[in-house]
Structure formats: C-alpha cells, structure tokens
Design a protein around this motif. Structure first.
Motif, PDB file in Angstrom:
ATOM      1  N   LEU A  75       0.671  -1.449  -0.106  1.00  0.00           N
ATOM      2  CA  LEU A  75      -0.275   0.129  -0.219  1.00  0.00           C
ATOM      3  C   LEU A  75       0.825   0.645   0.421  1.00  0.00           C
ATOM      4  O   LEU A  75       0.146   2.665  -0.733  1.00  0.00           O
ATOM      5  N   LEU A  76       2.346   0.968   1.211  1.00  0.00           N
ATOM      6  CA  LEU A  76       3.153   2.569   0.985  1.00  0.00           C
ATOM      7  C   LEU A  76       3.446   2.785  -0.577  1.00  0.00           C
ATOM      8  O   LEU A  76       3.480   3.819  -0.768  1.00  0.00           O
ATOM      9  N   LEU A  77       4.027   1.037  -1.518  1.00  0.00           N
ATOM     10  CA  LEU A  77       4.339   1.462  -2.787  1.00  0.00           C
ATOM     11  C   LEU A  77       2.768   2.555  -3.641  1.00  0.00           C
ATOM     12  O   LEU A  77       3.358   3.420  -4.096  1.00  0.00           O
ATOM     13  N   ALA A  78       1.614   1.744  -3.009  1.00  0.00           N
ATOM     14  CA  ALA A  78       0.708   2.386  -4.388  1.00  0.00           C
ATOM     15  C   ALA A  78       1.016   4.064  -3.756  1.00  0.00           C
ATOM     16  O   ALA A  78       0.359   4.737  -4.878  1.00  0.00           O
ATOM     17  N   ALA A  79       0.895   4.207  -2.781  1.00  0.00           N
ATOM     18  CA  ALA A  79       0.434   5.524  -2.549  1.00  0.00           C
ATOM     19  C   ALA A  79       1.746   6.336  -3.108  1.00  0.00           C
ATOM     20  O   ALA A  79       1.362   7.674  -2.992  1.00  0.00           O
ATOM     21  N   LEU A  80       2.050   6.485  -2.873  1.00  0.00           N
ATOM     22  CA  LEU A  80       4.140   6.623  -3.570  1.00  0.00           C
ATOM     23  C   LEU A  80       3.859   6.956  -5.393  1.00  0.00           C
ATOM     24  O   LEU A  80       4.078   8.031  -5.549  1.00  0.00           O
ATOM     25  N   ALA A  81       3.197   6.221  -5.416  1.00  0.00           N
ATOM     26  CA  ALA A  81       2.861   6.473  -6.808  1.00  0.00           C
ATOM     27  C   ALA A  81       1.824   6.664  -7.027  1.00  0.00           C
ATOM     28  O   ALA A  81       1.350   7.512  -8.312  1.00  0.00           O
ATOM     29  N   ALA A  82       0.699   7.176  -6.117  1.00  0.00           N
ATOM     30  CA  ALA A  82      -0.015   8.084  -6.120  1.00  0.00           C
ATOM     31  C   ALA A  82       0.169   9.349  -6.107  1.00  0.00           C
ATOM     32  O   ALA A  82       0.392  10.796  -7.152  1.00  0.00           O
ATOM     33  N   LEU A  83       1.044   9.934  -5.488  1.00  0.00           N
ATOM     34  CA  LEU A  83       1.763  10.900  -4.897  1.00  0.00           C
ATOM     35  C   LEU A  83       2.929  11.453  -6.025  1.00  0.00           C
ATOM     36  O   LEU A  83       2.514  11.946  -6.915  1.00  0.00           O
ATOM     37  N   ALA A  84       3.809  10.396  -7.193  1.00  0.00           N
ATOM     38  CA  ALA A  84       4.437  10.594  -8.546  1.00  0.00           C
ATOM     39  C   ALA A  84       3.422  10.804  -9.119  1.00  0.00           C
ATOM     40  O   ALA A  84       3.529  12.254 -10.080  1.00  0.00           O
ATOM     41  N   ALA A  85       2.084  10.034  -9.481  1.00  0.00           N
ATOM     42  CA  ALA A  85       1.529  10.695 -10.747  1.00  0.00           C
ATOM     43  C   ALA A  85       0.686  11.861  -9.849  1.00  0.00           C
ATOM     44  O   ALA A  85       0.810  12.581 -11.465  1.00  0.00           O
ATOM     45  N   TYR A  86       0.377  12.189  -8.985  1.00  0.00           N
ATOM     46  CA  TYR A  86      -0.504  14.060  -8.660  1.00  0.00           C
ATOM     47  C   TYR A  86       1.103  14.766  -9.299  1.00  0.00           C
ATOM     48  O   TYR A  86       0.888  15.751 -10.135  1.00  0.00           O
ATOM     49  N   ALA A  87       2.156  14.754  -8.656  1.00  0.00           N
ATOM     50  CA  ALA A  87       3.098  15.516  -9.139  1.00  0.00           C
ATOM     51  C   ALA A  87       3.383  15.232 -10.334  1.00  0.00           C
ATOM     52  O   ALA A  87       3.615  16.592 -11.404  1.00  0.00           O
TER      53      ALA A  87
ATOM     54  N   LEU B  42     -12.103   6.805 -11.678  1.00  0.00           N
ATOM     55  CA  LEU B  42     -14.207   7.665 -11.982  1.00  0.00           C
ATOM     56  C   LEU B  42     -14.525   8.068 -10.951  1.00  0.00           C
ATOM     57  O   LEU B  42     -15.025   9.022 -10.484  1.00  0.00           O
ATOM     58  N   ILE B  43     -15.034   6.644  -9.425  1.00  0.00           N
ATOM     59  CA  ILE B  43     -15.147   7.530  -8.143  1.00  0.00           C
ATOM     60  C   ILE B  43     -14.516   7.980  -7.576  1.00  0.00           C
ATOM     61  O   ILE B  43     -14.686   9.427  -6.987  1.00  0.00           O
ATOM     62  N   GLY B  44     -12.512   8.347  -8.052  1.00  0.00           N
ATOM     63  CA  GLY B  44     -12.271   8.970  -7.677  1.00  0.00           C
ATOM     64  C   GLY B  44     -12.182  10.558  -8.086  1.00  0.00           C
ATOM     65  O   GLY B  44     -11.180  11.458  -7.640  1.00  0.00           O
ATOM     66  N   ARG B  45     -13.313  10.773  -9.211  1.00  0.00           N
ATOM     67  CA  ARG B  45     -12.975  11.593  -9.748  1.00  0.00           C
ATOM     68  C   ARG B  45     -11.751  12.294 -10.251  1.00  0.00           C
ATOM     69  O   ARG B  45     -11.640  13.940 -10.659  1.00  0.00           O
ATOM     70  N   ALA B  46     -10.977  10.822 -11.060  1.00  0.00           N
ATOM     71  CA  ALA B  46     -10.238  11.354 -11.596  1.00  0.00           C
ATOM     72  C   ALA B  46      -8.682  11.762 -11.436  1.00  0.00           C
ATOM     73  O   ALA B  46      -8.180  12.634 -12.159  1.00  0.00           O
ATOM     74  N   ASN B  47      -8.564  12.272  -9.947  1.00  0.00           N
ATOM     75  CA  ASN B  47      -7.236  12.915  -9.237  1.00  0.00           C
ATOM     76  C   ASN B  47      -6.685  11.511  -8.986  1.00  0.00           C
ATOM     77  O   ASN B  47      -7.175  10.844  -7.662  1.00  0.00           O
ATOM     78  N   PRO B  48      -5.204  11.567  -8.950  1.00  0.00           N
ATOM     79  CA  PRO B  48      -4.480  10.532  -8.715  1.00  0.00           C
ATOM     80  C   PRO B  48      -4.780  10.769  -6.963  1.00  0.00           C
ATOM     81  O   PRO B  48      -4.670   8.874  -6.286  1.00  0.00           O
ATOM     82  N   LEU B  49      -4.910  11.258  -5.935  1.00  0.00           N
ATOM     83  CA  LEU B  49      -5.121  11.441  -4.599  1.00  0.00           C
ATOM     84  C   LEU B  49      -6.686  10.082  -4.179  1.00  0.00           C
ATOM     85  O   LEU B  49      -6.865   9.677  -3.170  1.00  0.00           O
ATOM     86  N   GLY B  50      -7.405  11.446  -4.707  1.00  0.00           N
ATOM     87  CA  GLY B  50      -8.778  10.746  -5.254  1.00  0.00           C
ATOM     88  C   GLY B  50      -9.029   9.261  -4.500  1.00  0.00           C
ATOM     89  O   GLY B  50      -9.552   8.574  -4.146  1.00  0.00           O
ATOM     90  N   SER B  51      -8.466   8.944  -6.165  1.00  0.00           N
ATOM     91  CA  SER B  51      -8.211   7.035  -6.188  1.00  0.00           C
ATOM     92  C   SER B  51      -7.842   6.867  -5.082  1.00  0.00           C
ATOM     93  O   SER B  51      -8.058   5.561  -4.759  1.00  0.00           O
ATOM     94  N   VAL B  52      -7.018   7.145  -3.956  1.00  0.00           N
ATOM     95  CA  VAL B  52      -6.423   6.286  -3.251  1.00  0.00           C
ATOM     96  C   VAL B  52      -7.369   5.932  -2.386  1.00  0.00           C
ATOM     97  O   VAL B  52      -7.930   4.865  -1.713  1.00  0.00           O
TER      98      VAL B  52
END
Lengths: 322, 497, 294
Positions: free
Chosen positions: A168-180, A256-266
């Motif tokens: 999950l940590l790896l996934a969260a980091l990936a989401a942050l990276a995607a956001y950045a 899509l439920i996360g409104r196409a936002n990387p952090l929303g997706s988490v």
C-alpha cells in the motif's frame, strides 16, 4: 473539492439504493447484506491494504492516459502481463522482478499508444483485444511452463513478496508521483492540455502523439505494477485467473469514483477494497453474492458519468435536506 | 391592422446567469423588410431564436397575426410559416441539397423526395434561385448554401424569413444578389427580419429598423429617413472615438516573407493558391477578404499549424514552411487564432491558460514554475480587464468577451517579432475592441511586424499601413493604407480586377 | 477429420459464429449513425445472454428465451440512452459503467437462480434450423442477414433513416429542420440494444447452450471494431462479421485437432487487432458528431 465529494456521495447513495432493490428482487436480505458489507469490510487493515494497493495502481493506469484524452481499458491486460513477468522474473531476481512487471506493462501501454498515434487504431478496441489475448497467453504460460509441480491447478509461487503494508505504501507513493507528474511537471501540463483540448495543444506546439505514447506507457507501467502487487499478495496465478481477473477493470471504476484525481483514487480504492472484502463476508454470513460490489461500482460510475444526473440528484438532495 | 409578429417585453436569462434580453419588444408588419440592428451581444440573435422557437423566453409574450403563441420548437414555428436562416447554416453538410430540403419539408408535411425535387426546381426557376440539388452541401460556396436555405424556407411556405447576419460569409457580388432576391420576395408578400450590425446594409435593404442595445430596444426608425450616424449613436449609446490610423514611426527590415503559398483546408479544397507578400518590422499589413478566401489557412500556415502544399514562409530569414509550431514560436511569432477554443484550453484554469504556448518559458527543469505563471496571469487579467472569479476557475466559466481578452492579452503582452492577429476584436464590446486596437498600434510602434486578418473591413482600413485583398485564395490587390477605401477594397474583395 | 472436410466444416460453422457479431454490429451501426457510441454493447451481450438462458430454462421455450434476451437488450439500451442521450453523459464512461454493472449483475443472477458461480445448467430448448442442402443453418443466422439488408434499407432509403443520419452528422442542423434529435438517438440506442440482445440470446442458446460468467469475452468490442471496418454500413458488416466468425470457428475446431487451446483462442482478438492496424487510417469518415452529446 466539496462539490466533488458530495457528487460521489450522492452517486454512491443512488447506486446503493438501486442495489438494494436488486437484492430484494432476487430474494436476499438487502439491509443486512449492505450492513455486513460496510461494517465488516474495514475491520482488517492488513487485508484492506492488500486489496486496495493493486486497485490504486490500476486506477492510475486508467487515469494518466485519461488526462491525455485516451481511454486505457487495457489495465486488465497490463496487469496480466505484469503479473506473469513478475512471477517469472522474481524466481531468479527477487525484488527486481517488480521492475520487470512494471516495465512489461509500460511497453504494452506504449505499444497501444503508438498504435493509436501512428496507425489510428482506436485504443479502446486495441486494449480489449490485447486483454483477451493476454488472458489466454497467461493461462497458456501457467499451464504449460510455470505449473506448480504439486498443484497442477496453479502456478509456482512468486519469488519475492513485499507484504501488504509496503504494497500500500508503494501504491500511495505511486499516486503521489502521478499527482506530481500531472500537476507539477511540464510533461503533465502538456498531457493535460492534449486531453482537455487537442486543438489548443496543437496551437501550443505540443506533440499530441508523443503525449499519447508517453501517457499510455506511464499508464501501462502502473497497470503492470497493479498485476505485480496482486500476484505478490496471492502468491501465484491460479488456472482460472480468478484472483487477477477484474483488477484492471475495477481500476477504471476506482479512478472515476476518485474523480480522476490520483489522490482521490487512493481514497476510492480503500473504499472499494472495503466493499470487496465486506462482499465476501456478506457471502459467508448471508449467502449474498459478492459480485454485488461490481453492480454498485458500475451504477455509481453510470450516475457520475452524467453531469445532468448529478445536478438532478443534488437538487433533489437539497430539497430533501430542507 | 395587427402586426404580423409582435414580441412584447421579452426577457431571456441563460441558465448560467447571462442576461441576454431585458424586456425587448419587436414588431414586424406584413410585407416589410425590418432590420434588427445592434452590436455583438446586444441580443439580436437571441431575440430571433426565441421567435423561431429555438429558445424559450424567460418572460414576455409573442403574438402571431394577433394570436398569442408560444413555440416550443422550430418545427412549431415553421408550421406557422416562420423560418430562420442561420449565420452558420442549418444544413447537414454531408447530405445533398435535395436531401436537406426533403428532410426539412417532410418534417412538416407528408411529401415524397420526387415532389420536393420538382417543386424546388420549379420555384428556383421562378424566383431565380439556382441551386444544384444533387451537390453535397459541404462542396458549395457560402452564397449557394444560403440560397439553398432560402429555398428551403420558401418550400415550407414561409411568410416570415429571419436572416441572421446574412452577408457575413458572402462576397459583395453575392450580397447584392441576395438583396435583389429579398426585394423580389417582398413583392410576393414575404416579410423579412434582417439581423445585422452593418449600418450600410440597413439603408440599402430595410423599410424599418429596430435598434437593440444591451438587451433592450432603443428605437425603431424608418430606414429611409434615418442616417448611419443616427443609427450608430443609438446602437453604441454614445459616440465612440475610433482609433485613427497613424503613420508608422519607422519601418524596419522584412520580418515575414511569404512566397507562392499554396494550402488546402481539412476537406482537401485548395484555399490558398499562390500568395506572396512580406511584412516589415514596425508596420501593420491588413488582410481583407470575404470569409473563406484563405485567411485561416494563411494564418495557420505561418503559425506552423498547417502544412502548406507549396511555397515558402520565412520569418527573420528562416524557412519555417511545414515546420512544427514550436519553430515559429521560437522565432518570435505571436498568434491570436480566429477560434477561442483553439487559443484556449477551455477546461483548464486561467493560470494554466496564461502560459499556453509559452509553457517552456515557465519551466524550471522538468517542472512548471507555477509562481511565475500565476504572476503572469495576474498581470494579464489586470491589464486586459478580464472579469473573473478566481484565477483557478476554468476558462470555460468566463464569458466570451473575457475569454477573448484573456487570449488576445496573452499574445499581445508577450515579446516577439511578428504578431498574427486573426479577428482580434471578435465578440468584444466597443470599448474593449478599441483597447485591443490601441495595443496593436502600440506594438507596431515598438517595432513589431503585424499581420492583421479581419472580416471587419473598417478595422482593417483603420489600422493597416498596407492592405492586401484576398479573393479565392489569391492576392488580387495591394494598396497603401491611405489609398485604401471601402469602395476600392470592396470591389477587389468581390474579385473585380 | 480430413483436411478439406475440416475446413468446409469451419466455413459452415462460421455462419453460426458470425451471427452474434453481426447482430451487435448492425445495432451499433444504427446507434453510431445517430451519433451515439455505445461501448456498453459488450455488457448488453452478456446480460441478454443471461436473460435468454434464464427465460428458456424456466419456460422451456427457446422462443421465449430469445424474446427475453432481445427485451433485456432493449431495456439496457434504454437505460444507457437515458444517460447518454437525455442526461448528456460521457458516452464512453456510461458504456463502461454498463459493462461493469452487467458483469456483476449476471453473476449475481447466476448465484441467485442456480446457486452456482461459474455457469448455468444446460438449456435444452433448441432454436430452429433451416436445412440447406446437406447441412443446416440456424434460422436466426439467416434472420441476421435479413436484418442487415433491412437496416441498410432503413438507413439509406427511408426518410427516418435520413433523419437518423442527420442526427449523427449535424444534430443542430437536424434539430433546426424539425428532427427530434434526442428521440431519434434514443430510438437508435434502444433498437441497437435489442439487436445486441438478440445476439446475446443466440450466443447463449445456440453457440453455448448455457450461460457462463463473462461469456461475451470481448465479442461486443470485436463488433465495435467491425462497425468501423464496415464504414458504418450494414452490408459490408456481413463480410467483417464472417471473417471474425471464421476465426472463432477455426479456433474452436482446430483446438480439438491440434491442441494449444489457449493459444488458438487468441485468434479472433489478434485478427481484430491486425485488421484495425491495417485499416486504421482509411479515408471513410465516421458520422461527424459521433460521441458528442446534443
């Protein structure tokens, strides 16, 4: 932000209402089923992390190309390929197998992007065709080359595992990276211009083909990682692909439920993971089929797809709340 | 006698809150040509779309032959004999003229395609409206499409025909033919509403004129008895000081050199057929011509957005024909495109749009420098008076005029060597338009080379140091600013040598 | 089996395999000609297969099964249309949502009706056949060919077809000429759904004889590709459907002969991908306002 949250909440509420009716019609106890789903789904943090992590990544797989105006429906195939290559590579390489899984997904995604950019192949159709091709190729590989010596119905075990919290940590980091990537870098800016207005992108001198290939490759990378994390947790691929199947598709719903936002997706991945786990409890205790989760996700996405539907719901909700 | 049409105190508020009409009234008599005059955004088209059933009024009453009506769709209006010819024609471009006519007429009454064909041919001959029935609409010139629309209205037995800015896409020759046709049809009892912002046409064609300003009617006059000056004053509210052409300070070296340029549009039609000219530092070269004479292809080719078939484009001596747009930008080309949805990413916010096409100038390594981007955005909205809620609102949330100011402002406030300004003042109110014109003159005085492309002939004549007239993709004349008159340029625009 | 006989068998059974693809393609051509892309046909195929099996299982009537499948298709088409046409939803996302829900819904139903996760029991109700020389062809396959011809006539030779195509080419012009654009689009999507539903019924009752989870297996998307290959025209669509039917028939027949079942199953997908890559840049124009809400 608040508007997005209330839209998602209303869409979910509408979907739950619809699902309850469906359950009642099929003769299940709707109230207890949904109650079980939500009260039991979030009880085991480690299990939650294990289910959520691949979903975060398959959501990112859809989301990055989506921002470039493309529909990556190929997260499913990218996950199969990533899982397969990780399974194989982790035998000798251990943790480096993760890179193999991710890279395989990236190459596959980039290929679909290039087909679209240079040959005009619709990425939705190409993705689905590749999904099914890889579905059978994976089955073939598992049954022919990677079969477990003692259990013929499944593959050999993976050679390396991160464990749920680190996944999950790896996934969260990936989401942050995607956001950045999307909101802080020039590449992300250009990807978003291409997605929001191809004509403005041409005007601004942005190469749309490059954006298509790169965004699909990045999406594919996340898709490959999604499969990698899934097979890592399960430990092997079984002969019906039951654990892997659907990881990519569900990611679309998560995104899509996360409104196409990387952090929303988490957030949305954690919610959906809880519902999936809760779905299994629901089955165990009441015999209610866990696939109800798919119905809820699909219906939520359907409502979210229509801005007008949301407006109607919000208006209705406003009246109801005084 | 009751008027044929009477619209009483019509108000229209669009869902997003824009107030288009604030209680406008309008009356049309049987057998008259009634001009509806007003600036961009005065509410003319909205008022007529309400009459035609395309829009519903927020409040107000409509009477047809003295009877209260409320049309819920164009179909209902058509059944009563009201037809509208839109600025962008309401024809399916990929269908033939006959298919379009048949579709429209069969939705009002039962009819066969054969009947439509013979009736159209008959009526066309009788009234001198010749249209090739079997040609696909997209292959026809604008004047022909318009005639097809009028023919459609007549086949529907329209008693009222609303013409929305009918000459905007026509050559002067086609426009004259249109006016003659209107006269013939009026003699047969057809009434016309003639929507326009061109004073000259009112005098030429109308019996009466109603002037709209900011959603209200400010006067109805007999066209013969009024003057252009009087109408202009009513239309704008107060006399506005128009920019006066002033001679260039100092004309420098050649910045843009176009030679033998040939280019096609999306449909493969050759739109530019060998155009050559040059623009020097410190001068404004205006391009005049009827819309569709190759202006867009010219602008896009120079900006790098369209690959020319042949010919050369040199900016500061560097060949850029067929090179990507980044190349033109690098050489200092600033470009105000004709379409806002091209020059702005409407779904992105104001800050993001402020750096569009110069995003690499706002980068620190691989990252966007949002600090400097925001600073730029702030400067822009202030200087060009963009009215907005927050800098992080989508550009789509701005009104059309504010979008235009944002886009034009972004280009005009950048450093560069050559400005291509295509319809830079479209959709702007008079004051903003003047401000933009002043800015263009200022840039020229600072040594920028300017290529001004505009369908507003007055604008071209007021600003340009040289005027080049395009006709069917060729340059048919080049005049010095002081010798260019409406008459001379107008004749050239119609293809007269 | 002798080589020649085997290929003759494949050639004939291709007619059966092509049928669901053809029916979905025709339905989607009608929808896309009106300006609506419905990638939810994959889900419609699946859900209608389920509905057909359920109805045939409990009534024992194949005809009732087929009718239920078509009705289910029309209803889901109407749901999609409600969102895509009247609520101006993003058509691709709404279609994805239909696919996602259909998958969940059919498994839910599978468990609720038969208590099984993977497949329904076999349905014994048989669809009628039409004898043709020595062999025979399912009646529905012939009907599908007839439907293709009728759809062609409808689209290109009637006033309704002209109006429908106008909605896909230039809806604002169509509207101004008195065409009720949304109604036409809705009707096209419902009709498209019904045809996909017919295809789903055939898939389940004729080709499989039962319902299995996820049995549409991308066939809806193969049909979507076929829509573009056909140039949005029902008659060339027959050829495309036959080619894909042939690949599926060959995959099934050959796996009994040569093994490698899993790899052979990839044939139709790789064939579609190859065709898309080869034909991707053809000059046939799709309807100009395809996918744009009105």
């Amino acid at each position: 932000m608040i508007a997005a949250l209330s839209e998602v909440a209303l869409a979910l509420a509408a979907a739950l209402a619809f699902s309850s009716l469906l359950l009642l019609a099929l003769g299940y106890d709707a109230a207890s089923s949904l109650l079980t789903m939500f009260s039991y789904g979030f009880g085991n943090p480690e299990y939650l992390a294990a289910v959520a992590a691949p979903l975060v990544l398959s959501a990112l797989a859809f989301l990055i190309p989506f921002k470039a105006g493309m529909f990556n429906i190929g997260g499913e195939g990218q996950a199969y390929l990533g899982a397969l290559l990780f399974l194989y590579a982790s035998q000798g390489l251990g943790a480096l197998g993760i890179a193999a899984g991710a890279l395989a997904g990236a190459l596959l995604g980039g290929l679909v992007g290039a087909l679209r950019a240079f040959l005009g192949v619709n990425e939705v159709i190409a993705s689905i065709m590749i999904n099914w091709t890889l579905f059978y190729v994976t089955l073939f590989s598992v049954s022919k080359y990677l079969t477990h010596p003692e259990y013929p119905h499944r593959s050999i075990d993976v050679g390396f595992s991160l464990g749920a919290p680190y996944s999950l940590l790896l996934a969260a980091l990936a989401a942050l990276a995607a956001y950045a990537l999307l909101y802080r870098t020039l590449l992300g800016y250009e990807i978003r211009v291409v997605g929001s207005s191809p004509r403005a992108a041409a005007y601004a001198g942005i190469d749309a083909r490059r954006a298509a290939v790169i965004s699909m490759a990045i999406g594919g990378l996340f898709g490959g990682l999604a499969g990698t994390l899934k097979v890592m947790y399960v430990g092997h691929i079984d002969a019906t692909m039951s654990a892997l199947f659907g990881v990519g598709f569900l990611g679309i719903g998560v995104a899509l439920i996360g409104r196409a936002n990387p952090l929303g997706s988490v957030a949305s991945a954690l919610l959906l993971a809880g519902m999936i786990i809760g779905g299994h409890w629901m089955e165990l205790r009441l015999g209610t089929p866990p696939e109800l989760t798919d119905v809820i996700v699909g219906t939520t996405v359907l409502v979210l797809s229509a801005p007008y539907a949301l407006k109607l719901l919000l208006k209705g909700g406003g009246l109801g709340g005084g | 006698m009751a008027p044929l049409v009477f619209m009483k105190e019509i108000r229209k508020v669009y869902p997003e809150g824009t107030v288009a009409l604030r209680g406008a009234s309008f009356e049309l008599l049987e057998g008259e040509v009634h001009a509806l005059l007003g600036e961009n955004g005065a509410g003319k088209t909205t008022l007529m779309k309400i009459l035609y059933g395309e829009l519903r009024p927020t409040s107000g009453e409509i009477y047809f032959r003295g009877e209260r009506v409320s049309f819920r769709s164009p179909q209902e209006a058509m059944r009563r004999g009201i037809a509208m010819v839109h600025q962008s024609f309401a024809l399916v471009p990929t269908f033939t003229v006959l298919e379009n006519l048949y579709l429209a007429i069969s939705s009002v009454r039962k009819v066969s395609q054969g009947e439509v064909r013979s009736r159209a041919a008959e009526l066309g001959k009788e009234l001198g409206i010749e249209v090739p029935l079997n040609a696909r609409v997209e292959q026809l010139p604008a004047g022909m499409r318009q005639r097809a629309e009028i023919l459609k209205a007549l086949l529907l037995e329209a008693k009222v025909i609303i013409l929305d800015e009918p000459t905007s896409l026509l050559t002067p020759f086609e426009a004259e033919a249109l006016i003659a046709l209107i006269r013939r049809l009026r003699a047969k009892g057809v009434s016309f509403v003639y929507v326009t912002h061109k004073l000259r046409e009112v005098k030429e064609v109308a019996d009466r004129v109603t002037v709209l300003r900011k959603g209200l009617n400010v006067g109805t006059l007999q066209a013969r008895e009024t003057s252009e000056a009087e109408m202009a004053k009513l239309m704008v509210g107060a006399a506005v000081e128009r920019a006066k052409r002033r001679p260039p300070r100092e004309v420098g070296e050649v910045v843009l050199e176009v030679e033998g340029l040939v280019a096609r549009d999306e449909m493969g039609v050759e739109r530019l057929r060998g155009v050559s000219f040059s623009v020097r530092a410190g001068e404004i070269v205006g391009i005049a011509g009827v819309q569709g004479s190759g202006q867009r292809e010219l602008a896009e080719a120079i900006a790098g957005l369209r690959r020319p078939e042949r010919g050369s484009i040199r900016v500061r001596g560097v060949e850029i024909a067929g090179k990507p747009p980044r190349e033109a930008r690098r050489l200092g080309v600033l470009y105000v495109p004709e379409l806002r949805e091209e020059g702005l990413a409407l779904e992105m916010n104001i800050v993001e749009n402020s750096i569009l096409a110069r995003q690499r100038g706002h980068a620190r390594g691989p990252l966007v420098d949002w600090g400097s981007a925001e600073e730029r955005a702030r400067g822009l909205v202030e200087r060009f008076k963009v009215v907005f809620g927050s800098l992080w609102d989508r550009a789509a949330a701005l009104s059309g005029g504010n979008q235009q100011r944002l886009m034009v402002g972004r280009e005009l406030s950048s450093r560069g060597a050559l400005l291509i300004a295509h319809e830079p003042t479209q959709g702007l109110d008079v004051t903003s338009a003047e401000m933009v014109r002043e800015e263009i003159l200022r840039l020229r005085d600072e040594g920028m080379a300017v290529l001004l492309i505009s369908s507003d002939l007055d604008e071209v004549l007021e600003l340009s140091d040289r005027v080049i007239v395009l006709f069917e993709g060729r340059s048919v004349g080049e005049l010095r600013g002081e010798e260019a008159s409406i008459e001379k340029v107008g004749r050239l625009m119609g293809g007269a040598a | 089996m002798v080589e020649a006989e085997l290929w003759a068998f494949i050639a004939v059974s291709s007619v059966a395999y092509m049928t669901p693809i053809l029916l979905v393609t025709i339905g989607e051509i009608i929808a896309e000609r009106s300006g609506v892309v419905n990638i939810g046909v994959e889900g419609i195929l699946l859900a209608s297969a389920f509905a057909a099996v359920a109805a045939a299982f409990f009534s024992g009537s194949a005809a009732l099964g087929v009718a239920s499948g078509a009705l289910a298709g029309a209803l889901i088409g109407a749901l999609f249309g409600l969102f895509a046409v009247y609520l101006r939803a993003d058509q691709i996302i709404a279609g994805l949502a239909i696919n996602l829900s259909s998958y969940g819904f059919t498994v839910l139903g599978l468990i609720a009706l038969w208590g099984h996760h993977g497949a329904s029991p076999r349905v014994e109700a048989e669809l009628p056949y039409f004898s043709l020389g020595q062999g025979s062809v399912p009646l529905l396959s012939l009907l599908a060919l007839l439907i293709a011809a009728v759809a062609w006539l409808l689209l290109f030779r009637t006033r309704a077809g002209l109006a429908l195509r106008a909605c896909g080419e230039e809806p604002s012009a169509a509207y101004a000429m008195g065409v009720n654009v949304r109604l036409y689009r809705m009707a096209a999507v419902v009709l498209g759904g019904a045809l996909a539903g017919l295809g789903g019924s055939f898939l389940a009752l004729e080709l499989a004889g039962s319902f299995t989870r996820g049995m549409s297996a991308g066939m809806g998307f193969i049909a979507l590709a076929n829509v573009a290959f056909s140039g949005w025209n029902p008659l060339p669509a027959i050829l495309g459907a036959y080619v894909f039917g042939f690949l599926s028939a060959a995959a099934d027949a050959l796996q009994q002969e040569v093994g490698y079942a899993y790899l052979l199953k990839t044939l139709p997908y790789l064939g579609t991908l190859a065709a898309a890559a080869l034909l991707g840049r053809r000059s046939i124009r799709p309807p100009q306002r395809l996918g744009v809400p009105f």
